[in-house]
Motif scaffolding. Structure first.
Motif, PDB file in Angstrom:
ATOM      1  N   THR A 189      -7.266  -8.799   6.228  1.00 36.80           N
ATOM      2  CA  THR A 189      -7.884  -9.808   5.372  1.00 36.80           C
ATOM      3  C   THR A 189      -7.256  -9.819   3.978  1.00 36.80           C
ATOM      4  O   THR A 189      -6.952 -10.890   3.433  1.00 36.80           O
ATOM      5  CB  THR A 189      -9.398  -9.565   5.254  1.00 36.80           C
ATOM      6  N   CYS A 224     -19.060 -10.373  12.649  1.00 34.20           N
ATOM      7  CA  CYS A 224     -18.599 -10.382  14.039  1.00 34.20           C
ATOM      8  C   CYS A 224     -18.513  -8.951  14.574  1.00 34.20           C
ATOM      9  O   CYS A 224     -18.942  -8.676  15.704  1.00 34.20           O
ATOM     10  CB  CYS A 224     -17.248 -11.071  14.130  1.00 34.20           C
ATOM     11  N   ILE A 259      -9.481  -4.533   9.678  1.00 31.67           N
ATOM     12  CA  ILE A 259     -10.095  -5.758   9.137  1.00 31.67           C
ATOM     13  C   ILE A 259      -9.798  -5.892   7.654  1.00 31.67           C
ATOM     14  O   ILE A 259      -9.386  -6.958   7.174  1.00 31.67           O
ATOM     15  CB  ILE A 259     -11.614  -5.757   9.396  1.00 31.67           C
ATOM     16  N   LEU A 296     -13.838 -16.061  15.465  1.00 31.62           N
ATOM     17  CA  LEU A 296     -14.799 -15.023  15.077  1.00 31.62           C
ATOM     18  C   LEU A 296     -16.238 -15.503  15.243  1.00 31.62           C
ATOM     19  O   LEU A 296     -17.101 -14.756  15.710  1.00 31.62           O
ATOM     20  CB  LEU A 296     -14.546 -14.599  13.627  1.00 31.62           C
ATOM     21  N   CYS A 341     -15.722 -11.523   9.303  1.00 31.40           N
ATOM     22  CA  CYS A 341     -15.171 -10.493  10.185  1.00 31.40           C
ATOM     23  C   CYS A 341     -16.167  -9.357  10.439  1.00 31.40           C
ATOM     24  O   CYS A 341     -16.351  -8.923  11.585  1.00 31.40           O
ATOM     25  CB  CYS A 341     -13.894  -9.922   9.571  1.00 31.40           C
TER      26      CYS A 341
END
Length: 308
Positions: free
Chosen positions: A140, A101, A136, A193, A98
């Motif tokens: 996650t 990205c 994020i 992603l 993540c």
């Protein structure tokens, strides 16, 4: 069939690789903490600091032997230890994808031309970064919480009802629909992603290539070695190439292990070796391409020579 000396060699390579990765990431993490606390950090420093922290924890939980020895010496229930280590490892892997990205996306915004639509977000980068990082981390941490239910320490139950995934951990039996749903969602998120990272990185390379062509004559006179655009392009290409290649190799090995439904220490060691390439290479590339770190190392070296 892989012989014992080959397996030992793979483990030694993994230990050596992780050692370099941990040292490089800790050095880079201390540098970013110093920049954030004592100087005016760039928006990208906030993302890079989190990526470095994620890679440090990922390497520590994936293959450093002394961490395992410390945990073994503690009088902690094997089930708790297994759930904690497996959860942290998976969360850090998800965060690595993540944040990589995110880093690629914000780089694309940063270098976008003033006429581009993305240029409208340049002045609010720091604010957007804080929000993006918060979401994020929250998503996650929440998403991988299912591992607490389906992963645990090895029990006396027959091995046909549980799949060994590490030396001390196993996946508990679950409904095939739930299993397929989790695998589909996880794979879809990762593919999305990785796809966004590839697209934004291609956009970055395209912009830098155009800028380099427009200023080719000026750079050839003032910078005969290599232009900053060319150096940045090579850095982006290198990181993205390692990220994408290592991700898909890891995905193939993981899928093979799932299909075999068995624990193979050799396959697991090879998977860790592949998985840890990206968090090991990333800090080395960042250190070698950051002029601030290079200048600090040069100053330390010059002061050392003056003392001698």
């Amino acid at each position: 069939m892989i012989t014992l000396p080959t397996y030992v060699l793979i483990k030694q390579c993994l230990l050596f690789q992780n050692g370099i990765g941990v040292l490089a990431n800790i050095f880079l993490l201390l540098f970013y903490i110093f920049i954030i606390l004592c100087h005016r950090p760039k928006p990208m420093d906030l993302i890079s600091c989190q990526l470095t922290f994620t890679h440090t924890v990922l390497l520590l939980t994936s293959g450093v032997l002394w961490v395992t020895e410390i945990l073994d010496s503690l009088n902690i229930d094997n089930d708790i230890k297994c759930k904690t280590m497996f959860y942290i490892s998976r969360v850090m892997r998800g965060l690595s994808i993540c944040i990589t990205c995110l880093l690629s996306m914000f780089q694309a915004v940063t270098i976008s031309p003033s006429t581009s639509f993305l240029a409208n977000f340049k002045f609010k980068l720091k604010k957007y970064i804080i929000y993006a990082c918060f979401y994020i981390w929250s998503l996650t941490l929440s998403f991988y919480s299912y591992l607490i239910i389906y992963v645990g320490g090895l029990t006396n139950v027959s091995e046909t009802s549980q799949r060994k995934v590490t030396k001390y951990c196993s996946l508990f039996p679950s409904n095939y629909i739930i299993k397929a749903l989790i695998l589909t969602v996880t794979t879809s998120i990762d593919v999305f992603l990785v796809g966004v990272t590839l697209i934004t990185s291609a956009y970055i390379v395209l912009i830098l290539f155009r800028h380099q062509r427009q200023h080719k004559y000026l750079h050839s006179l003032s910078h005969p070695r290599s232009s900053p655009e060319k150096k940045a392009t090579q850095t982006i290409l290198l990181l993205v190439t390692f990220f994408v290649v290592m991700y898909w190799v890891d995905f193939i090995i993981s899928s093979t292990a799932v299909l075999l439904w068995m624990f193979n220490p050799v396959i697991q060691s090879v998977q860790k070796l592949v998985l840890d390439v990206y968090p090991t290479i990333t800090p080395l590339v960042q250190i070698s391409s950051d002029n601030r770190i290079i200048n600090i190392l040069k100053n330390i070296r010059s002061k050392y020579h003056q003392i001698l």
